[in-house]
Motif scaffolding. Structure first.
Motif, PDB file in Angstrom:
ATOM      1  N   LEU A 171      -5.399   3.833  17.093  1.00 54.39           N
ATOM      2  CA  LEU A 171      -6.716   4.374  16.759  1.00 54.39           C
ATOM      3  C   LEU A 171      -7.220   5.205  17.938  1.00 54.39           C
ATOM      4  O   LEU A 171      -7.236   4.727  19.074  1.00 54.39           O
ATOM      5  CB  LEU A 171      -7.718   3.243  16.463  1.00 54.39           C
ATOM      6  CG  LEU A 171      -9.084   3.665  15.903  1.00 54.39           C
ATOM      7  CD1 LEU A 171      -8.926   4.197  14.483  1.00 54.39           C
ATOM      8  CD2 LEU A 171     -10.050   2.478  15.911  1.00 54.39           C
TER       9      LEU A 171
ATOM     10  N   GLN B  88     -10.451   6.877  19.534  1.00 49.86           N
ATOM     11  CA  GLN B  88     -11.914   6.786  19.485  1.00 49.86           C
ATOM     12  C   GLN B  88     -12.532   7.800  20.432  1.00 49.86           C
ATOM     13  O   GLN B  88     -12.076   7.960  21.566  1.00 49.86           O
ATOM     14  CB  GLN B  88     -12.404   5.387  19.879  1.00 49.86           C
ATOM     15  CG  GLN B  88     -12.583   4.444  18.742  1.00 49.86           C
ATOM     16  CD  GLN B  88     -13.309   3.180  19.148  1.00 49.86           C
ATOM     17  OE1 GLN B  88     -13.755   3.031  20.282  1.00 49.86           O
ATOM     18  NE2 GLN B  88     -13.415   2.259  18.223  1.00 49.86           N
TER      19      GLN B  88
ATOM     20  N   SER C 141     -13.865   8.097  15.148  1.00 52.47           N
ATOM     21  CA  SER C 141     -12.547   7.484  15.255  1.00 52.47           C
ATOM     22  C   SER C 141     -11.590   8.086  14.243  1.00 52.47           C
ATOM     23  O   SER C 141     -11.996   8.609  13.198  1.00 52.47           O
ATOM     24  CB  SER C 141     -12.643   5.962  15.053  1.00 52.47           C
ATOM     25  OG  SER C 141     -13.179   5.660  13.787  1.00 52.47           O
TER      26      SER C 141
ATOM     27  N   LYS D 131      -7.365   7.302  12.770  1.00 54.21           N
ATOM     28  CA  LYS D 131      -6.141   6.532  12.814  1.00 54.21           C
ATOM     29  C   LYS D 131      -4.933   7.466  12.904  1.00 54.21           C
ATOM     30  O   LYS D 131      -4.879   8.478  12.242  1.00 54.21           O
ATOM     31  CB  LYS D 131      -6.022   5.655  11.579  1.00 54.21           C
ATOM     32  CG  LYS D 131      -4.796   4.739  11.558  1.00 54.21           C
ATOM     33  CD  LYS D 131      -4.783   3.881  10.296  1.00 54.21           C
ATOM     34  CE  LYS D 131      -3.558   2.980  10.284  1.00 54.21           C
ATOM     35  NZ  LYS D 131      -3.535   2.146   9.033  1.00 54.21           N
TER      36      LYS D 131
END
Length: 409
Positions: free
Chosen positions: A392, A394, A403, A405
């Motif tokens: 992830l 951020q 954020s 993925k």
């Protein structure tokens, strides 16, 4: 914070001094949205009077930054669509009195009142004596005149200037477009027999060299009909009201310690802190004596600074307001990660127009495995030192969290 009960009122006229007839316990007065360009006692607003110590100067539009309204006297002010009344006591215009006459027709003796209002400093004068608008009251078997002698002052309800120029001499009289304001509230032990009168007034003296334009609005007077002194003003006891911005949303939270005949809450939102619109309605169970927590999410907040307030409505349809809270929001940003999935260990992250942020790389266990401060719009990360899997990315700013993925194959 204790909320005040706002109940039905009616207006009656007498041959001498006309007044507002209080029949069930409360009085509320704002000054509307129409520009007040002239004044007639007990006509412009029922029961309201100004003294003959100064003339009504008319309507002051605060859209500009320089004040051209130097004359002493009474004024109405408008910063958009919400009028206020007030004064500038200057030179021969002193002292100035303005206020409302109320008659107790509740059928019982009133032993105390709770008064609240919002005070506005509408301009900044040169430095000098502290500018105070003193709150006073007079009771009697007949309706008191607006400038009658023998008033009792209540220092807790005085409105004291909020800003001072710090400059001696010269003309520093510039406008504040309704931004300098404060909520004022206090309970006053006072005996008003049934059928008797009370005059509530504001007194503006000439403060040499420091006569700001000062105004009032949203006057709320609650009458304790229990026969006690400052005991019963508790439709709700509001413990807190706050707004928190996260993930492009604003969470509005509040809590009450007790509620009496509460019908519903309305969360209201504004883009300028002046004109508010309903955002969400929350029904209530009516009465309780325990702590209750509430929460509302603004899914699509305004860009920039948003203002929120809480309106509480009782079962008799009277209402009152919380303090105003504000948050600063950001336009929704899109973070681009490419290529995704990552195949050759190098991944590019496009941040957009965020000027200062913290980048974090978090693994599948929730551990921060990489972190850096950055200002670039495009950065490159080398994942070759990390095992393949899901991560992830951020991006943290001072008031938002973004954020994305990514998959490292």
């Amino acid at each position: 914070m204790k909320k005040l009960t706002l109940l039905f009122l009616s207006v009656v006229s007498k041959l001498c001094i006309a007044q507002v007839s209080i029949t069930t316990g409360s009085y509320f007065q704002d000054f509307g949205t129409t520009n007040i360009t002239s004044w007639t006692n007990n006509s412009t607003f029922p029961g309201w009077y100004i003294s003959s110590g100064g003339s009504f100067q008319g309507y002051a539009n605060l859209a500009g930054s320089v004040n051209s309204f130097n004359a002493g006297g009474y004024y109405s002010y408008n910063c958009g669509s919400d009028s206020k009344i007030g004064s500038r006591a200057s030179s021969g215009a002193k002292p100035l009195y303005y206020g409302v006459v109320l008659q107790n027709n509740t059928g019982t003796t009133i032993k105390s009142i709770n008064v609240s209002y919002t005070g506005y400093q509408m301009s900044l004068a040169q430095n000098g004596a502290t500018n105070i608008i003193a709150f006073e009251y007079i009771t009697g078997a007949t309706a008191p005149l607006i400038n009658a002698a023998g008033a009792t002052g209540v220092s807790a309800l005085n409105f004291t200037q909020l800003q001072n120029s710090g400059v001696s001499g010269g003309n520093q009289l510039n406008w504040y477009p309704c931004t300098q304001r404060t909520a004022i509230s206090s309970c006053v032990p006072v005996t008003i027999a049934n059928g008797n009168y009370i005059l509530l007034r504001w007194k503006d003296d000439d403060d040499t060299g420091n006569d700001h334009h000062m105004a009032v609005d949203d006057i709320n007077v609650s009458f304790d009909l229990s026969g006690g002194t400052c005991l019963v003003f508790l439709p709700i006891e509001l413990l807190n009201f706050n707004a928190i911005y996260k993930d492009y949303k604003v969470a509005l939270n509040w809590a009450t310690a007790s509620e009496l005949n509460n019908d519903h809450f309305t969360v209201e939102r504004s883009g300028d802190g002046l004109g508010f619109n309903p955002l969400e309605f929350i029904n209530d169970n009516g009465t309780n004596t325990h702590n209750t927590n509430y929460s509302v999410i603004d899914e699509q907040p305004l860009n920039g600074i948003s203002y929120y307030r809480l309106k509480q409505t009782n079962t008799d349809h009277s209402s009152s307001y919380s303090k105003v809270v504000s948050v600063e929001t950001m336009p929704l940003q899109e973070i681009f990660v490419f290529p995704n999935p990552v195949e050759n260990s190098r991944v590019h992250i496009s941040i957009g127009n965020i000027s200062n942020y913290t980048l974090k790389l978090i693994d599948a266990m929730g551990q921060i495995i990489y972190q850096e401060q950055n200002t670039k719009e495009l950065i490159e990360l080398d994942l070759s030192i990390y095992p393949k899997g899901a991560y992830l990315v951020q991006i943290n700013t001072h008031n938002a969290l973004f954020s994305k993925k990514i998959l490292y194959n």
